[in-house]
Design a protein around this motif. Sequence first.
Motif, PDB file in Angstrom:
ATOM      1  N   ARG A 227       7.877  18.790  12.332  1.00 42.88           N
ATOM      2  CA  ARG A 227       6.888  18.542  11.278  1.00 42.88           C
ATOM      3  C   ARG A 227       7.013  17.125  10.730  1.00 42.88           C
ATOM      4  O   ARG A 227       6.008  16.437  10.537  1.00 42.88           O
ATOM      5  CB  ARG A 227       7.046  19.564  10.155  1.00 42.88           C
ATOM      6  CG  ARG A 227       6.015  19.414   9.052  1.00 42.88           C
ATOM      7  CD  ARG A 227       6.076  20.562   8.081  1.00 42.88           C
ATOM      8  NE  ARG A 227       5.746  21.834   8.733  1.00 42.88           N
ATOM      9  CZ  ARG A 227       5.700  23.009   8.103  1.00 42.88           C
ATOM     10  NH1 ARG A 227       5.997  23.074   6.806  1.00 42.88           N
ATOM     11  NH2 ARG A 227       5.377  24.100   8.760  1.00 42.88           N
ATOM     12  N   GLU A 228       8.239  16.682  10.501  1.00 48.06           N
ATOM     13  CA  GLU A 228       8.442  15.318  10.012  1.00 48.06           C
ATOM     14  C   GLU A 228       8.028  14.293  11.069  1.00 48.06           C
ATOM     15  O   GLU A 228       7.437  13.260  10.758  1.00 48.06           O
ATOM     16  CB  GLU A 228       9.908  15.113   9.630  1.00 48.06           C
ATOM     17  CG  GLU A 228      10.201  13.759   9.030  1.00 48.06           C
ATOM     18  CD  GLU A 228      11.650  13.609   8.609  1.00 48.06           C
ATOM     19  OE1 GLU A 228      12.047  12.472   8.282  1.00 48.06           O
ATOM     20  OE2 GLU A 228      12.386  14.627   8.620  1.00 48.06           O
TER      21      GLU A 228
ATOM     22  N   ARG B 220       4.327  13.306  11.293  1.00 50.82           N
ATOM     23  CA  ARG B 220       3.827  12.332  10.325  1.00 50.82           C
ATOM     24  C   ARG B 220       4.128  10.899  10.742  1.00 50.82           C
ATOM     25  O   ARG B 220       3.612   9.955  10.139  1.00 50.82           O
ATOM     26  CB  ARG B 220       4.439  12.611   8.945  1.00 50.82           C
ATOM     27  CG  ARG B 220       4.000  13.921   8.320  1.00 50.82           C
ATOM     28  CD  ARG B 220       4.322  13.946   6.836  1.00 50.82           C
ATOM     29  NE  ARG B 220       5.755  14.006   6.600  1.00 50.82           N
ATOM     30  CZ  ARG B 220       6.449  15.139   6.423  1.00 50.82           C
ATOM     31  NH1 ARG B 220       5.816  16.310   6.479  1.00 50.82           N
ATOM     32  NH2 ARG B 220       7.743  15.102   6.200  1.00 50.82           N
ATOM     33  N   ARG B 221       4.951  10.731  11.783  1.00 49.75           N
ATOM     34  CA  ARG B 221       5.373   9.382  12.178  1.00 49.75           C
ATOM     35  C   ARG B 221       4.888   8.973  13.567  1.00 49.75           C
ATOM     36  O   ARG B 221       5.177   7.872  14.019  1.00 49.75           O
ATOM     37  CB  ARG B 221       6.908   9.299  12.102  1.00 49.75           C
ATOM     38  CG  ARG B 221       7.421   9.506  10.678  1.00 49.75           C
ATOM     39  CD  ARG B 221       8.921   9.568  10.606  1.00 49.75           C
ATOM     40  NE  ARG B 221       9.560   8.323  11.030  1.00 49.75           N
ATOM     41  CZ  ARG B 221      10.877   8.132  11.004  1.00 49.75           C
ATOM     42  NH1 ARG B 221      11.677   9.078  10.550  1.00 49.75           N
ATOM     43  NH2 ARG B 221      11.381   6.991  11.417  1.00 49.75           N
TER      44      ARG B 221
ATOM     45  N   HIS C  61      -8.371  14.099   8.312  1.00 50.51           N
ATOM     46  CA  HIS C  61      -7.093  13.642   8.846  1.00 50.51           C
ATOM     47  C   HIS C  61      -6.291  12.906   7.782  1.00 50.51           C
ATOM     48  O   HIS C  61      -5.066  13.082   7.673  1.00 50.51           O
ATOM     49  CB  HIS C  61      -7.321  12.725  10.058  1.00 50.51           C
ATOM     50  CG  HIS C  61      -7.443  13.445  11.347  1.00 50.51           C
ATOM     51  ND1 HIS C  61      -6.354  13.927  12.045  1.00 50.51           N
ATOM     52  CD2 HIS C  61      -8.525  13.797  12.082  1.00 50.51           C
ATOM     53  CE1 HIS C  61      -6.754  14.527  13.143  1.00 50.51           C
ATOM     54  NE2 HIS C  61      -8.066  14.463  13.196  1.00 50.51           N
TER      55      HIS C  61
ATOM     56  N   HIS D 197      -2.555  14.160   6.310  1.00 50.02           N
ATOM     57  CA  HIS D 197      -1.368  13.304   6.356  1.00 50.02           C
ATOM     58  C   HIS D 197      -1.068  12.646   5.007  1.00 50.02           C
ATOM     59  O   HIS D 197      -0.119  11.861   4.906  1.00 50.02           O
ATOM     60  CB  HIS D 197      -1.558  12.216   7.419  1.00 50.02           C
ATOM     61  CG  HIS D 197      -1.472  12.727   8.829  1.00 50.02           C
ATOM     62  ND1 HIS D 197      -0.287  13.057   9.425  1.00 50.02           N
ATOM     63  CD2 HIS D 197      -2.440  12.979   9.744  1.00 50.02           C
ATOM     64  CE1 HIS D 197      -0.511  13.475  10.668  1.00 50.02           C
ATOM     65  NE2 HIS D 197      -1.811  13.436  10.885  1.00 50.02           N
ATOM     66  N   ARG D 198      -1.859  12.966   3.997  1.00 42.47           N
ATOM     67  CA  ARG D 198      -1.652  12.441   2.645  1.00 42.47           C
ATOM     68  C   ARG D 198      -1.603  10.915   2.636  1.00 42.47           C
ATOM     69  O   ARG D 198      -0.708  10.289   2.038  1.00 42.47           O
ATOM     70  CB  ARG D 198      -0.375  13.026   2.040  1.00 42.47           C
ATOM     71  CG  ARG D 198      -0.406  14.550   1.951  1.00 42.47           C
ATOM     72  CD  ARG D 198       0.896  15.105   1.437  1.00 42.47           C
ATOM     73  NE  ARG D 198       0.868  16.566   1.391  1.00 42.47           N
ATOM     74  CZ  ARG D 198       1.910  17.330   1.046  1.00 42.47           C
ATOM     75  NH1 ARG D 198       3.050  16.746   0.686  1.00 42.47           N
ATOM     76  NH2 ARG D 198       1.806  18.635   1.050  1.00 42.47           N
ATOM     77  N   VAL D 199      -2.574  10.320   3.297  1.00 40.53           N
ATOM     78  CA  VAL D 199      -2.650   8.863   3.362  1.00 40.53           C
ATOM     79  C   VAL D 199      -3.219   8.347   2.039  1.00 40.53           C
ATOM     80  O   VAL D 199      -4.280   8.809   1.602  1.00 40.53           O
ATOM     81  CB  VAL D 199      -3.559   8.406   4.518  1.00 40.53           C
ATOM     82  CG1 VAL D 199      -3.614   6.889   4.592  1.00 40.53           C
ATOM     83  CG2 VAL D 199      -3.062   8.986   5.838  1.00 40.53           C
TER      84      VAL D 199
ATOM     85  N   HIS E  46      -2.697   7.405   9.787  1.00 40.08           N
ATOM     86  CA  HIS E  46      -1.479   7.555   8.969  1.00 40.08           C
ATOM     87  C   HIS E  46      -0.412   6.526   9.330  1.00 40.08           C
ATOM     88  O   HIS E  46       0.761   6.690   8.987  1.00 40.08           O
ATOM     89  CB  HIS E  46      -0.919   8.974   9.105  1.00 40.08           C
ATOM     90  CG  HIS E  46      -0.586   9.373  10.514  1.00 40.08           C
ATOM     91  ND1 HIS E  46      -1.547   9.544  11.473  1.00 40.08           N
ATOM     92  CD2 HIS E  46       0.601   9.652  11.115  1.00 40.08           C
ATOM     93  CE1 HIS E  46      -0.966   9.915  12.605  1.00 40.08           C
ATOM     94  NE2 HIS E  46       0.331   9.971  12.421  1.00 40.08           N
TER      95      HIS E  46
ATOM     96  N   PRO F 289       1.123   5.469  12.285  1.00 38.70           N
ATOM     97  CA  PRO F 289       2.284   5.986  13.026  1.00 38.70           C
ATOM     98  C   PRO F 289       3.130   4.866  13.602  1.00 38.70           C
ATOM     99  O   PRO F 289       2.635   3.772  13.886  1.00 38.70           O
ATOM    100  CB  PRO F 289       1.629   6.816  14.145  1.00 38.70           C
ATOM    101  CG  PRO F 289       0.317   6.145  14.379  1.00 38.70           C
ATOM    102  CD  PRO F 289      -0.141   5.709  13.009  1.00 38.70           C
TER     103      PRO F 289
END
Length: 314
Positions: A79-80, A83-84, A108, A112-114, A159, A161
């Motif tokens: 999960r972490e 996000r990357r 999206h 990803h809470r951008v 996000h 990456p």
Amino acid sequence: MIIQTEALRRDFLVGTRLRRQRVTAVEDVTISVARGEAVGFLGPNGAGKSTTIKMLTGVLVPTSGRANVCGLDPVRRRRELARRIGVVFGQRSQLWWDLPLRDSFDLHAAIHRVPAARYRERVDECVELLDMASFLATPVRQLSLGQRMRGEVTAALLHAPELLVLDEPTIGLDLTSKERLRSFLSEVNARGDVTLLLTTHDLPDVERLCRRVVVIDQGRVLVDDELAALRQGFAGHRVLVVELVEPVPPLHGLAGVVDVTVEAQGLRQRLEFSPGATTAAELIGTVAQQVELRDVSVVEPSIEDLVRTLYYSH
């Protein structure tokens, strides 16, 4: 290192419940990719590329060996890791088909809470560089393949990456769409914004984007080297196909040409040439001085040809 693997292996059990056999899809894959690199991960169908990528992204658990991506164990911290990294599959969509493209981007960013400011900056940049302004309000299902792939890449980058995994990103695209996407990815990588791992059957993709390639076949790494060194060691030829206005005798004796094949009653000729001796542009110019051309095209060596040559040389 962004990617670090050690003796990575993945076995599958195939067959019926009463009679199963173990098949090894990936065996002893040890590779490393530094931050900011653009690496081509090449091989024929069934070589183990997709299985390796699934282990790197945490979708599959390795049978043995270790993998570390962005400093994380892909399985235990999937999960972490999500996000990357960003992932683009040429034949699978991460966009919402019934929504306008812009709404897919909004979703999206929310997932990803951008931060809003960063999101607007990234979308505006992608829209400009990929020329998407005219179809942002169009539902994804109505987009052409080239338009959708530009949207897929944008969604994967929203996000910010550290690693972008691209699986056949230009498959089915026309030449204009391919070049637009290649130019954008090259620019993003050159700025150091993201590390690229590219799988493709299209050698021009690799030549445009990657300085280094890892070639895999039958689950094992055959070659891990700079593209320039690989190109120098690979004796594969290219073929210039010329369509002529009028038939002429075979165009023998041209610099760099090793074989000539005549087709269509002399109206088409295939000129096999060595990239180390001449370029397609030089050869086209030479031919154009001697005959009147209707059309020209260049046939690139396939990934399968490359792997076959490497296999027999190792």
